[in-house]
Design an enzyme around this catalytic site. Structure first.
Site, PDB file in Angstrom:
ATOM      1  N   HIS A 246      -9.200  -4.111   6.828  1.00 28.77           N
ATOM      2  CA  HIS A 246      -8.122  -3.269   6.296  1.00 28.77           C
ATOM      3  C   HIS A 246      -8.623  -1.826   6.320  1.00 28.77           C
ATOM      4  O   HIS A 246      -9.622  -1.496   5.668  1.00 28.77           O
ATOM      5  CB  HIS A 246      -7.800  -3.704   4.863  1.00 28.77           C
ATOM      6  CG  HIS A 246      -6.836  -2.822   4.140  1.00 28.77           C
ATOM      7  ND1 HIS A 246      -5.481  -3.068   4.108  1.00 28.77           N
ATOM      8  CD2 HIS A 246      -7.031  -1.703   3.384  1.00 28.77           C
ATOM      9  CE1 HIS A 246      -4.876  -2.140   3.368  1.00 28.77           C
ATOM     10  NE2 HIS A 246      -5.804  -1.304   2.920  1.00 28.77           N
TER      11      HIS A 246
ATOM     12  N   TYR B 126     -12.355   6.621  -4.595  1.00 30.53           N
ATOM     13  CA  TYR B 126     -10.988   6.139  -4.761  1.00 30.53           C
ATOM     14  C   TYR B 126      -9.997   7.292  -4.718  1.00 30.53           C
ATOM     15  O   TYR B 126     -10.268   8.387  -5.232  1.00 30.53           O
ATOM     16  CB  TYR B 126     -10.831   5.417  -6.101  1.00 30.53           C
ATOM     17  CG  TYR B 126     -11.278   3.980  -6.100  1.00 30.53           C
ATOM     18  CD1 TYR B 126     -10.561   3.006  -5.420  1.00 30.53           C
ATOM     19  CD2 TYR B 126     -12.407   3.587  -6.798  1.00 30.53           C
ATOM     20  CE1 TYR B 126     -10.952   1.677  -5.435  1.00 30.53           C
ATOM     21  CE2 TYR B 126     -12.817   2.254  -6.825  1.00 30.53           C
ATOM     22  CZ  TYR B 126     -12.081   1.307  -6.137  1.00 30.53           C
ATOM     23  OH  TYR B 126     -12.472  -0.005  -6.147  1.00 30.53           O
TER      24      TYR B 126
ATOM     25  N   ASP C 139       0.845  -1.199   0.000  1.00 33.46           N
ATOM     26  CA  ASP C 139       0.000   0.000   0.000  1.00 33.46           C
ATOM     27  C   ASP C 139       0.881   1.251   0.000  1.00 33.46           C
ATOM     28  O   ASP C 139       0.575   2.253  -0.645  1.00 33.46           O
ATOM     29  CB  ASP C 139      -0.929   0.001   1.223  1.00 33.46           C
ATOM     30  CG  ASP C 139      -2.302   0.579   0.920  1.00 33.46           C
ATOM     31  OD1 ASP C 139      -2.361   1.578   0.189  1.00 33.46           O
ATOM     32  OD2 ASP C 139      -3.306   0.042   1.412  1.00 33.46           O
TER      33      ASP C 139
END
Length: 342
Positions: A198, A289, A18
């Site tokens: 997560h 996003y 990430d």
């Protein structure tokens, strides 16, 4: 801390996957080796290594990696004495070919990730990962975009394909604690496999939401050293471990060593502070996003519209990755509506 599961909690460190977004996918082999070596020494359970967008993500569309991810995976495996190396795979970006290659190099675990309503595209990859003998988990991204009933339905599909756990993935950092509680509890009650969580920190709730998930029965959690991850980052691993320890939950990871890793190794590598700035905050507020931010800013300049209004409208319309063309359409519509108001 009263937990609703007696299974041990396992944590995956995601700064090398990430966090690759923040590093613009420019990790060197030596950086990966050093971080993995120190994580392994501290007792980290799993270390995720791959392009930010998962296996096969090194493209012009998603950003070219400085070093081939397979070389980085191989280096990570080489440095691990106790920790296990994990990878992420998004069907449509990564293929079974990359999955096999990662498994042959020694990756022990794969998280197969899909949009929260598209679990059906994961069947082939989950099945293949199980055949390869890898620990195989499902990863339902943008979990805030689906009602709990739909989330359960999709998680059950992943379970039927062979997933050994399914994650509620708060990709936009948009979930509130009561929503995390509802979703984790529903999966815990509906699945016979483990449940994971997560978090992203766009609303400054990553650690709090992770604690809520654990209380509701999540046994798979994620963290990122120094919050190194997309948007405002993930649950900060060294902080999360310290809080859990204060609450009587010891995961067997050396907190001092994690603090030192954060301060002396990862901190100096970060190109900019991982803070909640205007951009990352509006991403969490709008529930979209992180890749939409730059597009919305450009569209806002073109049409004379505040990019925040564009992002919030996109969130209301539940626009998902792959629908970036909608950004210009929404900006044009908002601009036209403003002119009519005048």
């Amino acid at each position: 801390m009263k937990r609703k599961s007696e299974k041990p909690i396992k944590i995956t460190e995601v700064c090398l996957r990430d966090g690759s977004h923040v590093m613009q996918h420019q990790y060197t082999e030596e950086q990966v080796r050093r971080v993995v070596r120190e994580l392994d020494d501290a007792g980290m359970h799993y270390i995720e290594v791959s392009h930010g967008d998962g296996l096969g993500g090194s493209t012009l569309q998603y950003g070219k990696s400085l070093v081939d991810e397979m070389k980085l995976i191989e280096a990570a495996v080489d440095e691990c004495k106790n920790s296990k190396v994990a990878v992420l795979l998004i069907p449509g970006i990564g293929t079974v070919h990359e999955l096999k290659q990662a498994g042959q190099l020694g990756a022990n675990l794969v998280r197969v990730a899909t949009h929260v309503t598209e679990a059906d595209v994961s069947a082939q990859h989950i099945s293949m990962a199980r055949e390869l003998g890898m620990e195989t988990l499902g990863f339902l991204m943008m979990a805030h975009m689906a009602p709990t009933e739909k989330l359960v339905e999709q998680a059950k599909l992943m379970e039927s394909y062979g997933a050994q756990a399914v994650y509620v993935t708060d990709s936009a950092g948009a979930l509130l604690p009561h929503e995390v509680k509802d979703k984790i509890a529903a999966l815990r009650d509906s699945l016979s496999i483990e449940v994971g969580f997560h978090a992203h920190n766009n609303l400054s709730l990553a650690v709090a939401n992770t604690l809520t998930a654990i209380e509701e029965g999540a046994t798979r959690i994620d963290g990122s050293i120094r919050c190194l991850g997309a948007g405002a980052g993930n649950a900060q691993t060294e902080v999360l471990l310290s809080v859990l320890d204060r609450m009587g939950v010891n995961l067997g990871i050396d907190i001092y060593k994690m603090m030192d890793l954060a301060e002396n190794t990862v901190g100096p590598m970060i190109p900019r502070p991982q803070e909640i700035n205007r951009g990352s905050l509006v991403l969490g507020y709008a529930g979209v996003y992180s890749s939409f931010l730059l597009h919305a800013e450009r569209a806002g300049q073109r049409f004379g519209i505040d990019s925040r209004d564009i992002l919030i409208e996109l969130g209301k319309r539940k626009v998902v990755g792959g629908q970036e063309d909608m950004i210009l359409d929404v900006a044009a519509e908002l601009a036209k509506a403003r002119k009519l108001e005048v």
